[in-house]
Design an enzyme around this catalytic site. Structure first.
Site, short mmCIF file in Angstrom:
data_model
loop_
_atom_site.label_atom_id
_atom_site.label_comp_id
_atom_site.label_asym_id
_atom_site.label_seq_id
_atom_site.Cartn_x
_atom_site.Cartn_y
_atom_site.Cartn_z
N ASP A 195 0.83 -1.23 0.00
CA ASP A 195 0.00 0.00 0.00
C ASP A 195 0.86 1.27 0.00
OD1 ASP A 195 -2.49 -1.45 0.26
OD2 ASP A 195 -1.92 -1.81 2.33
N ARG B 66 21.83 -16.06 1.81
CA ARG B 66 20.42 -16.40 1.56
C ARG B 66 20.10 -16.66 0.09
NH1 ARG B 66 16.94 -12.49 5.69
NH2 ARG B 66 17.45 -13.77 7.50
N GLU C 225 9.91 -0.92 5.93
CA GLU C 225 10.13 -1.73 4.73
C GLU C 225 9.58 -1.06 3.47
OE1 GLU C 225 9.79 -5.86 5.63
OE2 GLU C 225 9.67 -6.40 3.52
N SER D 103 16.88 -4.83 9.18
CA SER D 103 15.74 -3.97 8.88
C SER D 103 15.40 -3.08 10.06
CB SER D 103 14.53 -4.79 8.44
OG SER D 103 14.19 -5.67 9.45
#
Ligand SMILES: Cc1cc2nc3c(=O)[nH]c(=O)nc-3n(C[C@H](O)[C@H](O)[C@H](O)COP(=O)(O)OP(=O)(O)OC[C@H]3O[C@@H](n4cnc5c(N)ncnc54)[C@H](O)[C@@H]3O)c2cc1C
Length: 326
Positions: A18, A85, A170, A186
């Site tokens: 959003d 990762r 984020e 983060s």
């Protein structure tokens, strides 16, 4: 964030892009959208939301095995089970393809049970609640979308390219995570930049457009796309499947072009949103377009963005891709 773009993700239901979609619509610059991090090892049990089996489990001695029991990570990286990762996520996908399975396993059965129950009580408990005793049984895992490095472009004070509009967390992209966030970083976005935004706004914003520039960049608008002949009907499930299959851990021009065409068609055909689910679908389609178009443009592999048709990094692409509405 926007983890809900993907069929398999570790994010909460509200991560529907959003913030990015709204900022894009008012003209903010959106940066680095092609860099979406996939966590290699989310619990893969039918009917259970992907639950993170953290790197610490492998750090403690957990071993990845394919469905045939083969320890495969040393075949892909000298760092074995402790490779970064993106390498582990790709290796797992290759093994899944090779063996025709939708999962691999983490094996912690050779560790003393007290290590598992004391170091990973939450993981142990969660698995046990779902009928899996990981001290005795292998843990089924598969990659899942986890963290979006890209987002609304900000400077180190949380300012965006729109006067008075700030972004943090984020949804923001200050560039600190590069193309591949390191685990646990983060909190930098959430804590440091949020605090700085408070400081900045307390002093009052200056007139004029904030300077968010830094580094080499390519500017783009969302292009018109040729609409493919057969397109699935737009829905949340179809959107998640499309991103997982075509814009996921391993991408190429063909898969991305197909996704870009479908997303452009959906954006045109969706009726005006009226309620929360329809707004979220609109925002996901727009956010997905930004991810897909950026991934198509970046003809190289870097960090979390892997193109099987351009598997190497290229010095030409040491630059940010920035989208604006006009
Ligand atoms: C399973 C998991 C484990 C993680 N582990 C770590 C870790 O160990 N260390 C680390 O540093 N990071 C970790 N991360 C990443 C980190 O949690 C996230 O990047 C961080 O929480 C993002 O914070 P945020 O405030 O941007 O978003 P969120 O925490 O998702 O908060 C967004 C808020 O916005 C609200 N919202 C959403 N849509 C709207 C709307 N349209 N209007 C109004 N409000 C809205 C939501 O309700 C929510 O309260 C992990 C992430 C996951 C998924």
């Amino acid at each position: 964030g926007a983890g809900q773009l993907f069929k398999f993700n570790t994010n909460s239901d509200i991560a529907t892009g959003d913030g990015i979609a709204l900022a894009f619509k008012v003209g903010a610059e959106i940066m680095d959208m092609e860099f979406f991090q996939f966590h290699p090892t989310a619990l893969h049990l039918p009917g259970v939301t992907p639950f993170l089996i953290s790197e610490a489990v492998r750090g403690e001695g957990g071993i990845l095995r394919n469905v045939a029991g083969h320890r495969f990570m040393p075949d892909y990286s000298p760092q074995g089970d402790l490779a970064p990762r993106d390498i582990v996520a790709r290796s797992i996908l290759y093994e899944m393809q090779k063996t025709g399975s939708d999962r691999v396993f983490i094996d912690v059965t050779r560790l003393p049970p007290y290590i598992i129950t004391t170091r990973f009580p939450h993981i142990y408990r969660f698995c046990l609640d779902h009928g899996l005793d990981i001290t005795k049984e292998l843990v089924p895992v598969a990659p899942a979308a986890h963290y979006m490095m890209g987002g609304v472009r900000t400077n180190s004070w949380g300012e965006t390219s729109i006067t008075g509009l700030f972004a943090t967390g984020e949804t923001a992209c200050a560039g600190v995570h590069g193309a591949n966030r390191l685990a646990s970083n983060s909190m930098l976005e959430v804590v440091v930049f949020s605090k700085r935004i408070m400081e900045k706004t307390r002093k009052g914003t200056k007139a004029g457009v904030p300077d968010v520039t830094g580094g080499a960049e390519v500017h783009q608008v969302l292009s018109q796309r040729q609409i493919p002949k057969s397109i699935p009907a737009p829905s949340f499930a179809a959107l998640q499947k499309l991103h997982w299959d075509k814009v996921g851990v391993i991408r190429d021009r063909e898969s991305l072009t197909r996704a870009a065409g479908i997303l452009a068609a959906w954006q045109k055909s969706l009726p005006p949103p009226t309620d929360r689910p329809s707004y979220e679908l609109h925002h996901l389609v727009l956010t997905g377009r930004l991810v897909t178009e950026a991934a198509l443009l970046r003809e190289e592999s870097r960090g979390a963005h892997f193109r099987s048709d351009f598997p190497q990094s290229s010095p030409q692409w040491q630059r940010h891709i920035i989208f604006t509405a006009k």
